[in-house]
Each structure stands twice: as C-alpha cells, then as structure tokens.
Design a protein around this motif. Structure first.
Motif, mmCIF file in Angstrom:
data_model
loop_
_atom_site.group_PDB
_atom_site.id
_atom_site.type_symbol
_atom_site.label_atom_id
_atom_site.label_comp_id
_atom_site.label_asym_id
_atom_site.label_seq_id
_atom_site.Cartn_x
_atom_site.Cartn_y
_atom_site.Cartn_z
ATOM 1 N N LEU B 100 -5.637 9.586 69.662
ATOM 2 C CA LEU B 100 -6.135 9.119 68.358
ATOM 3 C C LEU B 100 -6.688 10.296 67.562
ATOM 4 C CD1 LEU B 100 -8.189 5.907 69.200
ATOM 5 C CD2 LEU B 100 -5.912 6.034 68.231
ATOM 6 N N LEU B 101 -6.714 10.103 66.269
ATOM 7 C CA LEU B 101 -7.365 11.080 65.387
ATOM 8 C C LEU B 101 -8.674 10.481 64.900
ATOM 9 C CD1 LEU B 101 -4.529 12.425 63.102
ATOM 10 C CD2 LEU B 101 -5.821 13.708 64.776
ATOM 11 N N THR B 102 -9.722 11.266 64.918
ATOM 12 C CA THR B 102 -10.962 10.775 64.288
ATOM 13 C C THR B 102 -11.297 11.722 63.155
ATOM 14 O OG1 THR B 102 -12.399 12.095 65.642
ATOM 15 C CG2 THR B 102 -11.904 9.921 66.451
ATOM 16 N N GLY B 103 -11.830 11.171 62.118
ATOM 17 C CA GLY B 103 -12.197 11.997 60.977
ATOM 18 C C GLY B 103 -13.703 12.000 60.824
ATOM 19 N N GLU B 104 -14.230 13.151 60.564
ATOM 20 C CA GLU B 104 -15.683 13.197 60.364
ATOM 21 C C GLU B 104 -15.984 13.816 59.028
ATOM 22 O OE1 GLU B 104 -17.901 15.044 63.405
ATOM 23 O OE2 GLU B 104 -17.216 13.589 64.897
ATOM 24 N N GLY B 134 7.232 14.068 64.282
ATOM 25 C CA GLY B 134 7.366 13.042 63.249
ATOM 26 C C GLY B 134 6.784 11.701 63.668
ATOM 27 N N ALA B 135 6.240 11.615 64.892
ATOM 28 C CA ALA B 135 5.679 10.344 65.362
ATOM 29 C C ALA B 135 4.331 10.065 64.695
ATOM 30 C CB ALA B 135 5.511 10.399 66.874
ATOM 31 N N LEU B 136 3.956 8.807 64.754
ATOM 32 C CA LEU B 136 2.676 8.404 64.135
ATOM 33 C C LEU B 136 1.541 8.561 65.150
ATOM 34 C CD1 LEU B 136 1.236 6.804 61.721
ATOM 35 C CD2 LEU B 136 1.489 4.845 63.252
ATOM 36 N N VAL B 137 0.528 9.326 64.763
ATOM 37 C CA VAL B 137 -0.690 9.416 65.589
ATOM 38 C C VAL B 137 -1.734 8.565 64.885
ATOM 39 C CG1 VAL B 137 -2.404 10.924 66.597
ATOM 40 C CG2 VAL B 137 -0.092 11.755 66.239
ATOM 41 N N PRO B 138 -2.096 7.430 65.422
ATOM 42 C CA PRO B 138 -2.989 6.534 64.652
ATOM 43 C C PRO B 138 -4.399 7.129 64.474
ATOM 44 C CG PRO B 138 -2.562 5.648 66.837
ATOM 45 C CD PRO B 138 -1.695 6.847 66.711
ATOM 46 N N HIS B 139 -5.010 6.794 63.359
ATOM 47 C CA HIS B 139 -6.408 7.173 63.131
ATOM 48 C C HIS B 139 -7.309 6.145 63.807
ATOM 49 C CE1 HIS B 139 -10.181 7.724 60.809
ATOM 50 N NE2 HIS B 139 -9.835 8.995 60.971
ATOM 51 N N ILE B 140 -8.474 6.552 64.190
ATOM 52 C CA ILE B 140 -9.333 5.670 64.997
ATOM 53 C C ILE B 140 -9.734 4.407 64.249
ATOM 54 C CG2 ILE B 140 -11.597 6.658 64.401
ATOM 55 C CD1 ILE B 140 -12.032 6.612 67.547
ATOM 56 N N ASN B 141 -9.811 4.487 62.915
ATOM 57 C CA ASN B 141 -10.239 3.327 62.138
ATOM 58 C C ASN B 141 -9.084 2.379 61.799
ATOM 59 O OD1 ASN B 141 -12.801 4.195 62.179
ATOM 60 N ND2 ASN B 141 -12.757 5.177 60.158
ATOM 61 N N SER B 142 -7.889 2.842 62.090
ATOM 62 C CA SER B 142 -6.749 1.973 61.770
ATOM 63 C C SER B 142 -6.691 0.827 62.783
ATOM 64 C CB SER B 142 -5.461 2.791 61.804
ATOM 65 O OG SER B 142 -5.214 3.191 63.147
ATOM 66 N N ALA B 143 -5.853 -0.172 62.472
ATOM 67 C CA ALA B 143 -5.764 -1.354 63.332
ATOM 68 C C ALA B 143 -5.293 -0.952 64.727
ATOM 69 C CB ALA B 143 -4.798 -2.364 62.708
ATOM 70 N N LEU B 144 -4.348 -0.072 64.773
ATOM 71 C CA LEU B 144 -3.810 0.358 66.063
ATOM 72 C C LEU B 144 -4.875 1.139 66.857
ATOM 73 C CD1 LEU B 144 -1.150 0.185 67.586
ATOM 74 C CD2 LEU B 144 -0.480 2.363 66.565
#
Lengths: 267, 345
Positions: B100-104, B134-144
């Motif tokens: 996951l990616l988290t943004g601060e 090219g794959a999707l790395v979901p962000h932590i706040n997203s539904a996934l």
C-alpha cells in the motif's frame, strides 16, 4: 537606547545571579515566636498601666518559652513580672521571681546577669537600701558604657535613686542624644526615651528648674505618638501643677479639663 | 569590420566554449538529479486529493527514496486523481501484491505530501509477488486499501502526532477519573471540596428546616412559664393538703387523686409537661443527626486541615525565599528581638 537595553540586560543578569533559593533552616521557632509575642504584649500592657494583664501575658510568655526550654526568655519573663510586682509593692513575690531568674542564669548560658542586677537594684531601692541600689546601677553604667542608650538609661535611674546627684547639663545632652538616636532609627528601646522625657518634665517641675514648658511639650508629644493615655494623664497632672504655680490659670484650666476628660473615659 | 571566428581572439572562443560546456554540464547534472537516466518501473495509484502533488514528491520505503511521482490527472468521470509514479528498477521488487501507499502531509507546510510504501505482513499473504509495471498500487485510504487493512494484510504504523494526541486524551481521562488512586488527584481534591460544601449545605439546610432555634426558644419559654407557675402550683398543693387535713369527708377523693401521680402531674402542669418533653425529644434527635453528620465528615476535615497545612508550609517557604532575596529582603522586617529589661515605670 543601547544604553538602556544594556542596563536592562545587566539588571536581568544581576537578578539571575542573585539566588533566592530558600536557605535551609532546621530550627522550629513556633514557641519562641509565641513567647516573644506574649512578652511584647505584656510590655505594651505594662506601659498602659494594665499591670494584672501584663502579669498574665508574661506568664503565658514564660509557658511557651518553657516548652522550648529557652532559659533566656523564661528568665526575662520572670524579671519583667518582678518589675511589675515591685511597682505594685509586692516585694516578696518580686524577690521570688528574681530568684527564679537567677537559677536560670546559674545553670544555663544566658545574658540575664545585667537584667538581674537591675531588678535587684530596683528591689533594693524600694526596700530603702539606697546604697546597694546605687552600687548596682553604677556597675551597670560601667558595664554598658559602650552602649549610649543603656548608659543614659542607667545614669537617669541613678539620678532617680539619688536626686541630689542630678546634673542638668548632662541631662540635656542625654535628651539630645536620645532624640538623635531616634531620628536615626537606631533607638532600640523607646521606653528609655519615655523614662527620660517624663522624668525630665517631672524633675524640672519639682525642682523649679527652667525649661519646664518645652520639657512638658516634648513629653506630651512623645506619649501621644505612642498612644499611652495613662502617661499622657500623668503629664497633664504635672502640667496642671506647674501652670498653677506659674500663675498661668487658663493653661492650668485647659490641662485640668483634658485631665478630667481622660480620667473619665478611662473609667 | 566583419567578425571572423578564426581571427577572433582565442580568449573569446575559450569563454564561449566554457559557457557552452558549463551549460551542458548543468543540464546533465539536472537530468541526472531527476533520475532521467536511471532505469525506472512505472506504476499507478489513485488518490482522492491532488494537494501537494504539484511538487512531484518522492516515494519512500522505510525512509529511503525509491521513486517519485511522475504525473497526475483528474479523471473527469470518477473525480479521482489518477497518479503515475515510478520506482527505481532496483527497488521494483518491493512493489508487491497487497503493498500500500500512504501519504503524509507535512505538519506545517501542508502542501508537500510524501508517499510511503508499506509492505504487507509476510505471515498473512505468504511469499511476496512483485507487481508488473503499470499495475495499480492502492493508496491506504482507498476502498481497496481499507480492505487490505481490515483483512490484516497490512498493519499501519503508529503516527507520532496521533500517539501524542492519544496520550493527552489518556491524561485527560485519568484526571477526570474519581477513584483512581494514581491519577486524578486534582479532580479528587476538587470533588472532596465540593462534597464538603454539599454536606455543609445539607447540615445548614437541616438546621433551617428543623427550626431548631425557634423550637428551642419555644421550649425555653414553656419551661419559663412552667417555672413561673411553680409557686402557684405549690400553693395549690398546699391548699389541697390543707383541704385534706381539714375535710376528712373528702379524704376518699384526695386519696384517689394522690393514687394517680401521672394524673396529678398532668393536672398541676396544665398538661404542658408532656408537650415540653416531646419537643425536647424531637430537638435532641435532630441534634443527634447533626452531630452524626459532622462526625461522618471528620476525615474530610482532617484532609482539609492537612491540605491547609501543606499550603501554609509552601507559603512559608515562599516568604523565606523572598526574605533571602537580596532585592526584596529589605522590604520584609525581621522579627524583633527581646528588648531587654530597661523600662519606664
């Protein structure tokens, strides 16, 4: 501007440098303070002429000092009681109190010796043993020759015991010196000035000396500033006596009116 | 005069060349700095807010810079921000499935967003499977992302500021707890004061309601009246006795009267005595209750007195400190010593 800020900086540094941390004090002084407070209250009552109350207060002072085993204060309380007893004519009781103080002076490290000597001299004078009283006072005079205030006091006490030896030139000097001490705020016991000023007016009137009027005025102003009504009354009595003989009837009448008024309010 | 390079001063050429070389060097430095020549693998992610992305922030993994945002655009249909970012070839193995990616946001300059890559828990997802380019790395706040979190694939590390806020929250809660012996002492003390004042109020209210004072006054008055009647009663008694003595014919009646002492008392006190006693009794019970209340509060009083003593001790120390301060010392008068025996009398 630079100067002012520099000054402010210096001031701040100085204040920082001064430690205000409490110094360690392992002594507990509750009883000591209570004893001193009762002694002071007793003194005030004695000056106001409330002798019975003064005796009670000195007794309380003695009790608190005793709880602390403060021999100095205990002895002082007993000696002050002795003074009141002498004043009231209870010489036997005064003797007992002095003996109690002497016991403390004997077995403890105290500075009660001069006070005991003075009480002994008062007692001796009251018993008519003038020579002994005078000898003790002379001893005290030499002992306190370095302390102006006490030296003057014991000189005047000596004159009280032996009026013939009174030296008016010396007396005037003493009064001036006491006034100077008072102005410098270095007079530690104002009762000495009371004693001197009252007796100055009294003896001048009794011996027909000059300068009675300023002496009376000074004494009245002094006792008024101390709010000692009983001594004001005593001064007014002297004033009435003086102005009656000096044939100033209006002034004599004025002081008589004040005297009557104060005597009535006192009752 | 026509300008000819071959005739020009060599120094001018050298200057021009140096300028061109420097320009080229700077351009190369900038390109190198932007990792233009590095091998990169591109991925996608979806954010709901593009704030701070204009600076093209870096992507970190455990504090290491492993990549950077490349571009972003708003999807006009879904209103999401579609972000493209790259990761250095050497780190591309870290971009795995369930990562996951988290943004601060920066606490002060809230524009700059750093993106952190979080790896999943190895014991939950098994061996890591690297994601293709090219794959999707979901962000932590997203539904996934939330789904991964809920499933426990990824555990979120504690945020520093968040933990401080939580501690403050804990502290406040502790302060408010009443019966916590370790914490809440301030509120306990306040609560105790409030309780004492409550009890004082209750006692004074009871005093008022019981009308003890008027009652006591009434009782006293009645007793007074009764005492005032005493001589009268005595004379009545005397009269009765005289009657007894003189009229033997009425002996029977008199005997009956003397045979019932309670009746006699009732008669001679005009039926007032029971009333007086009853009032007295009522008052006593109120008094007893009051004393009981006061007795119950004695420990509170002890605590209060103790607190006051502590405060006085502190004040004494403060005064002592003031006394010792070289600036203020002169303003505080020292206790007077005994003045000696010299006196005016």
């Amino acid at each position: 501007m630079t100067k002012a800020s520099g000054l402010a900086l210096l001031c701040a540094l100085w204040l920082l440098g001064c430690s205000s941390a409490p110094e360690r004090d392992y002594q507990i002084t509750t009883y000591q303070r209570q004893a001193a407070a009762w002694l002071a209250q007793g003194d005030r009552k004695r000056q106001q002429g409330a002798y019975q109350q003064a005796l009670e207060y000195y007794d309380k002072a003695y009790r608190y000092a005793s709880k602390r085993h403060d021999a100095e204060q205990m002895g002082l309380a007993r000696l002050k009681q002795a003074a009141v007893n002498i004043r009231q004519g209870q010489l036997e009781r005064a003797e007992q109190r002095i003996v109690q103080a002497e016991v403390f002076a004997r077995f403890e490290q105290t500075e009660l010796a001069p006070a005991i000597d003075f009480m002994r001299s008062k007692l001796a004078f009251k018993r008519g043993e003038q020579a002994q009283a005078l000898a003790l006072v002379a001893k005290l005079q030499t002992q306190f020759s370095g302390q102006t205030e006490k030296h003057i006091y014991y000189r005047w006490v000596g004159w009280q015991y032996a009026p013939a030896s009174l030296n008016w030139a010396q007396a005037e000097q003493d009064i001036v010196q006491l006034a100077k001490l008072k102005a410098d705020k270095s007079l530690s016991n104002v009762e000495i000035q009371s004693f001197v000023l009252y007796h100055n007016a009294l003896w001048r009137t009794a011996t027909g000396q000059s300068g009675v009027e300023p002496a009376l005025d000074a004494a009245i102003a002094h006792f008024a500033s101390l709010e000692l009504t009983n001594w004001l009354v005593a001064c007014f009595k002297v004033a009435v006596q003086y102005y009656s003989t000096a044939a100033d009837a209006e002034r004599a009448q004025y002081y008589q009116t004040r005297l009557t008024e104060l005597s009535q309010t006192d009752d | 005069m026509q300008h000819k390079p071959k005739n020009a001063n060599r120094i001018v050429i050298a200057f021009s060349l140096t300028g061109v070389l420097l320009l080229a060097a700077f351009c190369i430095m900038i390109l190198v700095n932007n990792h233009t020549f590095a091998d990169k693998v591109y991925y996608k992610t979806i954010l709901d807010n593009a704030r701070g992305l204009s600076a093209l922030p870096a992507v970190y993994f455990k504090g290491m810079e492993i990549g950077r945002i490349d571009s972003y655009q708003l999807n006009l249909e879904s209103n999401d921000i579609e972000v493209e970012f790259w990761v250095f070839q050497e780190y591309s193995g870290k971009v795995v499935k369930y990562a996951l990616l988290t943004g601060e946001q920066h606490p002060i300059f809230d524009e700059v967003t750093t993106l952190d890559l979080i790896l999943p828990e190895a014991d939950k997802v098994g061996s890591f499977v690297a994601l293709p380019s090219g794959a999707l790395v979901p962000h932590i706040n997203s539904a996934l992302g939330q789904q991964y979190l809920a499933a426990g694939y990824v555990s979120r590390s504690k945020d520093d500021v968040e933990s401080i806020l939580a501690s403050i929250q804990d502290l406040l809660q502790n302060l408010q707890k009443e019966d916590n012996p370790e914490a809440g002492s301030l509120f306990r003390a306040l609560d105790r004061v409030a309780k004492i004042s409550d009890h004082i109020m209750i006692v004074s209210e009871e005093l008022r309601e019981s009308e003890l004072l008027p009652e006591a006054e009434k009782t006293l008055k009645q007793s007074q009246v009764w005492l005032a009647q005493m001589p009268q009663l005595l004379s009545q008694l005397n009269q009765t006795l005289r009657k007894t003595d003189s009229m033997l014919t009425q002996a029977q009646t008199t005997l009956v009267t003397y045979g019932q002492p309670t009746e006699l008392v009732k008669e001679i006190t005009d039926s007032q005595l029971p009333l007086v006693l009853q009032n007295l009794n009522a008052n006593l019970s109120v008094m007893q209750q009051m004393l009981k209340d006061v007795h119950g509060e004695r420990e509170q009083f002890v605590l209060t007195v103790h607190s006051v003593q502590q405060v006085l001790l502190q004040m004494e120390k403060t005064l002592e400190a003031l006394n010792n301060h070289p600036v203020f010392r002169d303003g505080i008068s020292a206790p007077v010593d005994n003045e000696g025996i010299e006196m005016h009398d």
